[in-house]
Motif scaffolding. Structure first.
Motif, PDB file in Angstrom:
ATOM      1  N   SER A  85      -1.813   4.063   5.154  1.00  0.00           N
ATOM      2  CA  SER A  85      -2.196   5.182   4.283  1.00  0.00           C
ATOM      3  C   SER A  85      -2.081   6.531   4.985  1.00  0.00           C
ATOM      4  O   SER A  85      -1.837   7.552   4.338  1.00  0.00           O
ATOM      5  N   SER A  86      -2.224   6.551   6.312  1.00  0.00           N
ATOM      6  CA  SER A  86      -2.113   7.827   7.038  1.00  0.00           C
ATOM      7  C   SER A  86      -0.706   8.419   6.939  1.00  0.00           C
ATOM      8  O   SER A  86      -0.519   9.628   7.097  1.00  0.00           O
ATOM      9  N   LEU A  87       0.300   7.574   6.658  1.00  0.00           N
ATOM     10  CA  LEU A  87       1.667   8.085   6.508  1.00  0.00           C
ATOM     11  C   LEU A  87       1.805   8.971   5.277  1.00  0.00           C
ATOM     12  O   LEU A  87       2.730   9.784   5.192  1.00  0.00           O
ATOM     13  N   PHE A 102      -9.731  -1.786  -0.835  1.00  0.00           N
ATOM     14  CA  PHE A 102     -10.907  -2.274  -0.121  1.00  0.00           C
ATOM     15  C   PHE A 102     -12.224  -1.637  -0.564  1.00  0.00           C
ATOM     16  O   PHE A 102     -13.288  -2.191  -0.288  1.00  0.00           O
ATOM     17  N   CYS A 103     -12.165  -0.511  -1.245  1.00  0.00           N
ATOM     18  CA  CYS A 103     -13.421   0.053  -1.745  1.00  0.00           C
ATOM     19  C   CYS A 103     -13.999  -0.808  -2.870  1.00  0.00           C
ATOM     20  O   CYS A 103     -15.157  -0.626  -3.266  1.00  0.00           O
ATOM     21  N   SER A 104     -13.211  -1.769  -3.375  1.00  0.00           N
ATOM     22  CA  SER A 104     -13.715  -2.694  -4.397  1.00  0.00           C
ATOM     23  C   SER A 104     -13.768  -4.133  -3.874  1.00  0.00           C
ATOM     24  O   SER A 104     -13.929  -5.075  -4.645  1.00  0.00           O
ATOM     25  N   SER A 123     -12.995   7.249   0.553  1.00  0.00           N
ATOM     26  CA  SER A 123     -12.398   8.563   0.833  1.00  0.00           C
ATOM     27  C   SER A 123     -10.971   8.433   1.374  1.00  0.00           C
ATOM     28  O   SER A 123     -10.117   9.289   1.106  1.00  0.00           O
ATOM     29  N   ILE A 124     -10.702   7.358   2.131  1.00  0.00           N
ATOM     30  CA  ILE A 124      -9.351   7.131   2.658  1.00  0.00           C
ATOM     31  C   ILE A 124      -8.372   6.926   1.503  1.00  0.00           C
ATOM     32  O   ILE A 124      -7.281   7.512   1.466  1.00  0.00           O
ATOM     33  N   PHE A 125      -8.772   6.099   0.552  1.00  0.00           N
ATOM     34  CA  PHE A 125      -7.905   5.854  -0.602  1.00  0.00           C
ATOM     35  C   PHE A 125      -7.756   7.119  -1.453  1.00  0.00           C
ATOM     36  O   PHE A 125      -6.663   7.417  -1.938  1.00  0.00           O
ATOM     37  N   ARG A 126      -8.843   7.857  -1.615  1.00  0.00           N
ATOM     38  CA  ARG A 126      -8.765   9.064  -2.440  1.00  0.00           C
ATOM     39  C   ARG A 126      -7.731  10.040  -1.886  1.00  0.00           C
ATOM     40  O   ARG A 126      -6.930  10.608  -2.626  1.00  0.00           O
ATOM     41  N   ARG A 127      -7.746  10.228  -0.571  1.00  0.00           N
ATOM     42  CA  ARG A 127      -6.784  11.154   0.042  1.00  0.00           C
ATOM     43  C   ARG A 127      -5.348  10.647  -0.144  1.00  0.00           C
ATOM     44  O   ARG A 127      -4.450  11.404  -0.514  1.00  0.00           O
ATOM     45  N   LYS A 149     -12.960   4.915 -10.963  1.00  0.00           N
ATOM     46  CA  LYS A 149     -13.440   5.586  -9.749  1.00  0.00           C
ATOM     47  C   LYS A 149     -12.659   6.860  -9.434  1.00  0.00           C
ATOM     48  O   LYS A 149     -13.228   7.873  -9.007  1.00  0.00           O
ATOM     49  N   TYR A 150     -11.339   6.819  -9.637  1.00  0.00           N
ATOM     50  CA  TYR A 150     -10.490   7.926  -9.184  1.00  0.00           C
ATOM     51  C   TYR A 150      -9.948   8.789 -10.322  1.00  0.00           C
ATOM     52  O   TYR A 150      -9.242   9.774 -10.065  1.00  0.00           O
TER      53      TYR A 150
END
Length: 320
Positions: A85-87, A102-104, A123-127, A149-150
Protein backbone atom coordinates in the motif's frame (compact mmCIF):
# COMPACT_ATOMS: atom_id res chain seq x y z
CA UNK A 1 -6.19 -8.86 -30.46
CA UNK A 2 -3.51 -6.57 -29.06
CA UNK A 3 -4.77 -3.84 -26.74
CA UNK A 4 -3.11 -0.44 -26.94
CA UNK A 5 -3.10 -0.04 -23.16
CA UNK A 6 0.19 -0.96 -21.47
CA UNK A 7 -0.15 -2.21 -17.91
CA UNK A 8 2.48 -1.88 -15.19
CA UNK A 9 1.71 -4.56 -12.61
CA UNK A 10 3.39 -4.14 -9.21
CA UNK A 11 3.04 -7.15 -6.93
CA UNK A 12 4.86 -9.41 -4.52
CA UNK A 13 7.09 -12.01 -6.22
CA UNK A 14 5.05 -14.97 -7.46
CA UNK A 15 7.45 -17.22 -9.38
CA UNK A 16 7.89 -20.46 -7.46
CA UNK A 17 5.54 -19.31 -4.68
CA UNK A 18 2.54 -21.48 -3.80
CA UNK A 19 0.46 -19.09 -1.70
CA UNK A 20 -2.87 -17.40 -2.32
CA UNK A 21 -1.37 -14.02 -3.22
CA UNK A 22 1.03 -15.57 -5.73
CA UNK A 23 -1.64 -17.79 -7.29
CA UNK A 24 -3.93 -14.79 -7.69
CA UNK A 25 -1.35 -12.47 -9.27
CA UNK A 26 0.00 -15.15 -11.60
CA UNK A 27 -3.46 -15.92 -12.95
CA UNK A 28 -4.49 -12.26 -13.17
CA UNK A 29 -1.38 -11.41 -15.21
CA UNK A 30 -1.77 -14.43 -17.52
CA UNK A 31 -5.41 -13.49 -18.13
CA UNK A 32 -4.50 -9.88 -18.92
CA UNK A 33 -2.01 -11.11 -21.52
CA UNK A 34 -4.49 -13.61 -22.97
CA UNK A 35 -7.04 -10.84 -23.38
CA UNK A 36 -4.49 -8.82 -25.33
CA UNK A 37 -2.94 -6.36 -22.90
CA UNK A 38 0.77 -5.70 -22.82
CA UNK A 39 1.81 -6.30 -19.21
CA UNK A 40 5.07 -5.38 -17.54
CA UNK A 41 5.35 -7.15 -14.19
CA UNK A 42 7.43 -5.56 -11.45
CA UNK A 43 7.92 -7.95 -8.50
CA UNK A 44 8.55 -5.98 -5.32
CA UNK A 45 10.39 -7.62 -2.45
CA UNK A 46 9.42 -6.52 1.05
CA UNK A 47 10.65 -6.78 4.63
CA UNK A 48 9.34 -6.20 8.13
CA UNK A 49 10.41 -2.83 9.47
CA UNK A 50 11.42 -2.84 13.13
CA UNK A 51 10.62 0.86 13.28
CA UNK A 52 7.02 0.22 12.27
CA UNK A 53 5.50 -2.74 14.12
CA UNK A 54 1.90 -1.87 13.29
CA UNK A 55 -0.06 -2.79 11.37
CA UNK A 56 1.43 -6.27 11.78
CA UNK A 57 0.69 -7.07 8.14
CA UNK A 58 2.45 -4.00 6.72
CA UNK A 59 5.77 -4.37 4.93
CA UNK A 60 8.50 -2.07 3.65
CA UNK A 61 9.45 -2.38 -0.04
CA UNK A 62 13.08 -3.24 -0.76
CA UNK A 63 14.89 -1.61 -3.66
CA UNK A 64 11.94 0.42 -4.90
CA UNK A 65 13.38 3.47 -6.65
CA UNK A 66 12.45 6.36 -8.88
CA UNK A 67 13.22 4.10 -11.86
CA UNK A 68 9.96 2.25 -11.26
CA UNK A 69 8.01 5.50 -11.29
CA UNK A 70 9.63 6.50 -14.58
CA UNK A 71 8.91 3.08 -16.14
CA UNK A 72 5.28 3.23 -15.04
CA UNK A 73 4.70 6.71 -16.46
CA UNK A 74 1.98 6.84 -19.12
CA UNK A 75 0.91 3.25 -18.39
CA UNK A 76 -2.10 1.81 -16.56
CA UNK A 77 -0.69 1.13 -13.09
CA UNK A 78 -1.89 -1.76 -10.94
CA UNK A 79 -0.66 -2.28 -7.38
CA UNK A 80 -1.66 -5.70 -6.07
CA UNK A 81 -1.72 -6.54 -2.36
CA UNK A 82 -2.23 -4.44 0.74
CA UNK A 83 1.34 -5.02 1.96
CA UNK A 84 2.40 -2.80 -0.97
CA UNK A 85 0.00 0.00 0.00
CA UNK A 86 2.93 2.39 0.56
CA UNK A 87 3.60 2.27 -3.20
CA UNK A 88 0.33 4.13 -3.72
CA UNK A 89 2.09 7.27 -2.44
CA UNK A 90 4.50 7.15 -5.37
CA UNK A 91 2.54 5.45 -8.14
CA UNK A 92 -1.03 6.79 -7.64
CA UNK A 93 -2.34 3.54 -9.15
CA UNK A 94 -5.23 3.31 -11.57
CA UNK A 95 -6.18 0.08 -9.80
CA UNK A 96 -5.28 -1.04 -6.28
CA UNK A 97 -6.09 -4.71 -5.59
CA UNK A 98 -6.79 -5.49 -1.93
CA UNK A 99 -6.52 -9.18 -1.09
CA UNK A 100 -7.44 -8.72 2.59
CA UNK A 101 -9.19 -5.69 4.05
CA UNK A 102 -7.63 -6.06 7.48
CA UNK A 103 -9.67 -3.34 9.16
CA UNK A 104 -12.57 -5.82 8.84
CA UNK A 105 -10.56 -8.92 9.81
CA UNK A 106 -12.66 -11.19 12.03
CA UNK A 107 -11.43 -14.05 14.22
CA UNK A 108 -14.03 -14.49 16.96
CA UNK A 109 -12.34 -17.43 18.68
CA UNK A 110 -8.96 -15.64 18.76
CA UNK A 111 -9.72 -11.99 19.65
CA UNK A 112 -6.04 -11.19 20.28
CA UNK A 113 -5.19 -12.15 16.68
CA UNK A 114 -8.17 -10.16 15.42
CA UNK A 115 -6.91 -7.12 17.34
CA UNK A 116 -3.37 -7.52 15.99
CA UNK A 117 -4.51 -7.47 12.37
CA UNK A 118 -7.08 -4.70 12.77
CA UNK A 119 -4.98 -2.33 14.87
CA UNK A 120 -3.83 0.75 12.91
CA UNK A 121 -5.22 -0.69 9.67
CA UNK A 122 -8.09 1.65 8.91
CA UNK A 123 -5.98 4.77 8.30
CA UNK A 124 -3.49 2.86 6.11
CA UNK A 125 -6.28 1.69 3.82
CA UNK A 126 -7.93 5.12 3.80
CA UNK A 127 -4.74 6.77 2.53
CA UNK A 128 -4.17 4.09 -0.13
CA UNK A 129 -7.80 4.34 -1.29
CA UNK A 130 -7.60 8.14 -1.53
CA UNK A 131 -4.53 7.80 -3.75
CA UNK A 132 -6.04 5.13 -6.03
CA UNK A 133 -8.38 5.76 -8.94
CA UNK A 134 -10.11 2.39 -8.55
CA UNK A 135 -9.99 -0.26 -5.82
CA UNK A 136 -10.71 -3.95 -6.38
CA UNK A 137 -11.83 -6.09 -3.44
CA UNK A 138 -12.12 -9.87 -3.67
CA UNK A 139 -14.81 -10.33 -1.02
CA UNK A 140 -18.45 -9.21 -1.08
CA UNK A 141 -18.44 -9.07 2.71
CA UNK A 142 -15.48 -6.69 2.60
CA UNK A 143 -17.06 -4.59 -0.16
CA UNK A 144 -20.16 -4.07 1.97
CA UNK A 145 -18.07 -3.07 5.00
CA UNK A 146 -15.69 -0.88 2.99
CA UNK A 147 -18.43 1.11 1.26
CA UNK A 148 -19.99 1.91 4.63
CA UNK A 149 -16.64 2.78 6.23
CA UNK A 150 -14.96 4.72 3.42
CA UNK A 151 -17.96 6.23 1.63
CA UNK A 152 -16.79 5.36 -1.88
CA UNK A 153 -17.51 2.74 -4.54
CA UNK A 154 -15.43 -0.40 -4.88
CA UNK A 155 -15.13 -3.01 -7.61
CA UNK A 156 -15.66 -6.54 -6.33
CA UNK A 157 -14.71 -9.73 -8.14
CA UNK A 158 -13.51 -13.03 -6.66
CA UNK A 159 -10.49 -15.06 -7.73
CA UNK A 160 -11.21 -17.34 -10.68
CA UNK A 161 -11.54 -21.09 -11.04
CA UNK A 162 -9.38 -23.53 -12.96
CA UNK A 163 -11.56 -24.95 -15.72
CA UNK A 164 -11.38 -28.69 -16.37
CA UNK A 165 -11.36 -29.85 -20.00
CA UNK A 166 -12.74 -33.23 -18.98
CA UNK A 167 -16.49 -33.78 -19.20
CA UNK A 168 -16.24 -36.89 -17.04
CA UNK A 169 -17.58 -36.48 -13.52
CA UNK A 170 -15.36 -37.79 -10.74
CA UNK A 171 -16.98 -40.24 -8.38
CA UNK A 172 -17.91 -39.08 -4.89
CA UNK A 173 -15.99 -40.65 -2.03
CA UNK A 174 -16.91 -39.97 1.59
CA UNK A 175 -13.70 -41.73 2.64
CA UNK A 176 -11.51 -38.98 1.23
CA UNK A 177 -10.97 -35.44 2.40
CA UNK A 178 -9.01 -32.61 0.88
CA UNK A 179 -7.00 -29.91 2.63
CA UNK A 180 -5.77 -26.91 0.67
CA UNK A 181 -3.49 -23.94 1.00
CA UNK A 182 -0.41 -23.12 3.04
CA UNK A 183 -0.11 -22.59 6.78
CA UNK A 184 2.61 -19.93 6.75
CA UNK A 185 0.25 -17.18 7.90
CA UNK A 186 -0.47 -16.86 11.65
CA UNK A 187 -4.31 -16.91 11.38
CA UNK A 188 -4.10 -20.05 9.24
CA UNK A 189 -1.75 -21.78 11.68
CA UNK A 190 -4.14 -20.88 14.50
CA UNK A 191 -6.99 -22.53 12.56
CA UNK A 192 -5.31 -25.79 11.60
CA UNK A 193 -6.90 -29.06 12.62
CA UNK A 194 -4.43 -31.87 13.41
CA UNK A 195 -4.68 -34.78 10.98
CA UNK A 196 -5.26 -37.10 13.93
CA UNK A 197 -8.41 -35.16 14.95
CA UNK A 198 -9.82 -35.39 11.43
CA UNK A 199 -9.04 -39.09 11.09
CA UNK A 200 -10.49 -39.88 14.52
CA UNK A 201 -13.65 -37.99 13.66
CA UNK A 202 -14.20 -40.21 10.63
CA UNK A 203 -13.21 -43.41 12.44
CA UNK A 204 -15.41 -42.63 15.47
CA UNK A 205 -18.33 -42.25 13.09
CA UNK A 206 -17.75 -45.64 11.54
CA UNK A 207 -15.93 -44.40 8.43
CA UNK A 208 -12.73 -46.41 8.10
CA UNK A 209 -9.92 -46.41 5.50
CA UNK A 210 -9.94 -42.61 5.39
CA UNK A 211 -7.52 -40.89 3.02
CA UNK A 212 -6.23 -37.34 3.31
CA UNK A 213 -4.78 -35.47 0.36
CA UNK A 214 -3.40 -31.98 -0.05
CA UNK A 215 -4.75 -29.84 -2.91
CA UNK A 216 -5.28 -32.51 -5.61
CA UNK A 217 -7.69 -35.40 -5.41
CA UNK A 218 -8.80 -38.19 -7.70
CA UNK A 219 -12.31 -38.12 -6.20
CA UNK A 220 -14.95 -35.63 -5.27
CA UNK A 221 -14.68 -35.70 -1.53
CA UNK A 222 -14.96 -33.73 1.69
CA UNK A 223 -13.24 -30.38 1.13
CA UNK A 224 -12.11 -28.86 4.41
CA UNK A 225 -11.80 -25.10 4.82
CA UNK A 226 -10.12 -24.91 8.18
CA UNK A 227 -9.91 -21.12 8.45
CA UNK A 228 -11.81 -19.93 11.51
CA UNK A 229 -11.39 -16.30 10.47
CA UNK A 230 -12.97 -14.03 7.86
CA UNK A 231 -10.59 -12.11 5.64
CA UNK A 232 -10.49 -11.67 1.88
CA UNK A 233 -11.86 -14.47 -0.28
CA UNK A 234 -11.18 -18.16 0.33
CA UNK A 235 -9.38 -19.06 -2.90
CA UNK A 236 -9.82 -22.78 -2.22
CA UNK A 237 -13.58 -22.41 -1.72
CA UNK A 238 -14.56 -21.52 -5.28
CA UNK A 239 -12.34 -24.31 -6.66
CA UNK A 240 -13.87 -26.89 -4.33
CA UNK A 241 -17.31 -25.58 -5.30
CA UNK A 242 -16.45 -26.03 -8.99
CA UNK A 243 -15.01 -29.51 -8.38
CA UNK A 244 -18.19 -30.61 -6.59
CA UNK A 245 -16.60 -31.41 -3.24
CA UNK A 246 -18.69 -31.57 -0.05
CA UNK A 247 -17.38 -28.37 1.50
CA UNK A 248 -17.11 -28.23 5.29
CA UNK A 249 -16.05 -24.75 6.35
CA UNK A 250 -15.14 -23.48 9.80
CA UNK A 251 -15.88 -19.92 8.63
CA UNK A 252 -19.26 -18.77 7.37
CA UNK A 253 -19.19 -18.04 3.64
CA UNK A 254 -22.86 -17.05 3.29
CA UNK A 255 -22.01 -13.47 2.28
CA UNK A 256 -19.77 -14.68 -0.53
CA UNK A 257 -22.26 -17.25 -1.83
CA UNK A 258 -25.01 -14.63 -1.89
CA UNK A 259 -22.76 -12.03 -3.52
CA UNK A 260 -21.71 -14.49 -6.22
CA UNK A 261 -25.28 -15.62 -6.83
CA UNK A 262 -24.46 -19.24 -5.93
CA UNK A 263 -26.60 -21.69 -3.99
CA UNK A 264 -25.51 -23.54 -0.87
CA UNK A 265 -25.64 -27.04 -2.35
CA UNK A 266 -22.59 -28.99 -1.27
CA UNK A 267 -21.60 -26.44 1.40
CA UNK A 268 -21.97 -26.64 5.17
CA UNK A 269 -20.75 -24.24 7.83
CA UNK A 270 -19.44 -26.12 10.87
CA UNK A 271 -18.22 -24.12 13.82
CA UNK A 272 -15.77 -26.81 14.91
CA UNK A 273 -14.98 -29.80 12.73
CA UNK A 274 -13.86 -31.88 15.70
CA UNK A 275 -17.47 -31.81 16.99
CA UNK A 276 -19.01 -32.79 13.65
CA UNK A 277 -20.89 -36.06 13.25
CA UNK A 278 -19.53 -37.08 9.85
CA UNK A 279 -21.96 -39.97 9.47
CA UNK A 280 -24.95 -37.61 9.76
CA UNK A 281 -23.87 -35.71 6.64
CA UNK A 282 -25.27 -38.47 4.44
CA UNK A 283 -28.76 -37.49 5.62
CA UNK A 284 -28.47 -33.85 4.48
CA UNK A 285 -29.84 -33.90 0.90
CA UNK A 286 -28.60 -30.41 -0.06
CA UNK A 287 -25.02 -31.61 0.48
CA UNK A 288 -25.29 -34.29 -2.18
CA UNK A 289 -24.87 -32.99 -5.72
CA UNK A 290 -25.89 -35.15 -8.69
CA UNK A 291 -23.86 -35.32 -11.91
CA UNK A 292 -26.32 -33.19 -13.90
CA UNK A 293 -26.39 -30.53 -11.19
CA UNK A 294 -22.60 -30.50 -11.14
CA UNK A 295 -22.39 -30.20 -14.94
CA UNK A 296 -24.76 -27.24 -14.80
CA UNK A 297 -22.73 -25.65 -12.00
CA UNK A 298 -19.46 -26.10 -13.86
CA UNK A 299 -20.90 -24.62 -17.05
CA UNK A 300 -22.09 -21.55 -15.15
CA UNK A 301 -18.80 -21.08 -13.29
CA UNK A 302 -16.80 -21.59 -16.50
CA UNK A 303 -18.75 -18.81 -18.19
CA UNK A 304 -18.94 -16.37 -15.29
CA UNK A 305 -16.02 -17.07 -12.96
CA UNK A 306 -13.13 -18.18 -15.15
CA UNK A 307 -10.06 -16.00 -14.63
CA UNK A 308 -10.44 -14.33 -18.03
CA UNK A 309 -14.14 -13.60 -17.49
CA UNK A 310 -13.35 -11.97 -14.15
CA UNK A 311 -10.48 -9.85 -15.50
CA UNK A 312 -12.64 -8.70 -18.43
CA UNK A 313 -15.38 -7.62 -16.01
CA UNK A 314 -12.91 -5.74 -13.83
CA UNK A 315 -11.71 -3.71 -16.80
CA UNK A 316 -15.22 -3.09 -18.08
CA UNK A 317 -15.98 -1.56 -14.68
CA UNK A 318 -12.73 0.42 -14.69
CA UNK A 319 -13.33 1.97 -18.11
CA UNK A 320 -17.07 2.58 -17.74
Amino acid sequence: MKNKIVISYFCLPFDGVDEGQAIYDKNFVVSLKNIGYEVNVYPVHVKRSLGSLFPVWSRTPIGFSNDYIIKAKDTFVIVSHESLSSLCDYLKPNLFIVHNLFCSFEFKSKPHIEFLYRFASESIFRRAFDLSEHVLLLSHREKRIAEEKYNRKFICEPPGVYISNSQKMKSLSTKHFRRCGSSLWLPKRASLIPNSVILNNFINNGVSDVNCSVNKNTHRCFGLIEDRFLSGFKLKFIQMYYDGDLILSQSSLSDELAGLGLDKSGYLYVEDFSDLNVDSLNSIPELLLGDEDLRSRRKHLSEVYSWEAIVKRVFLKVFN
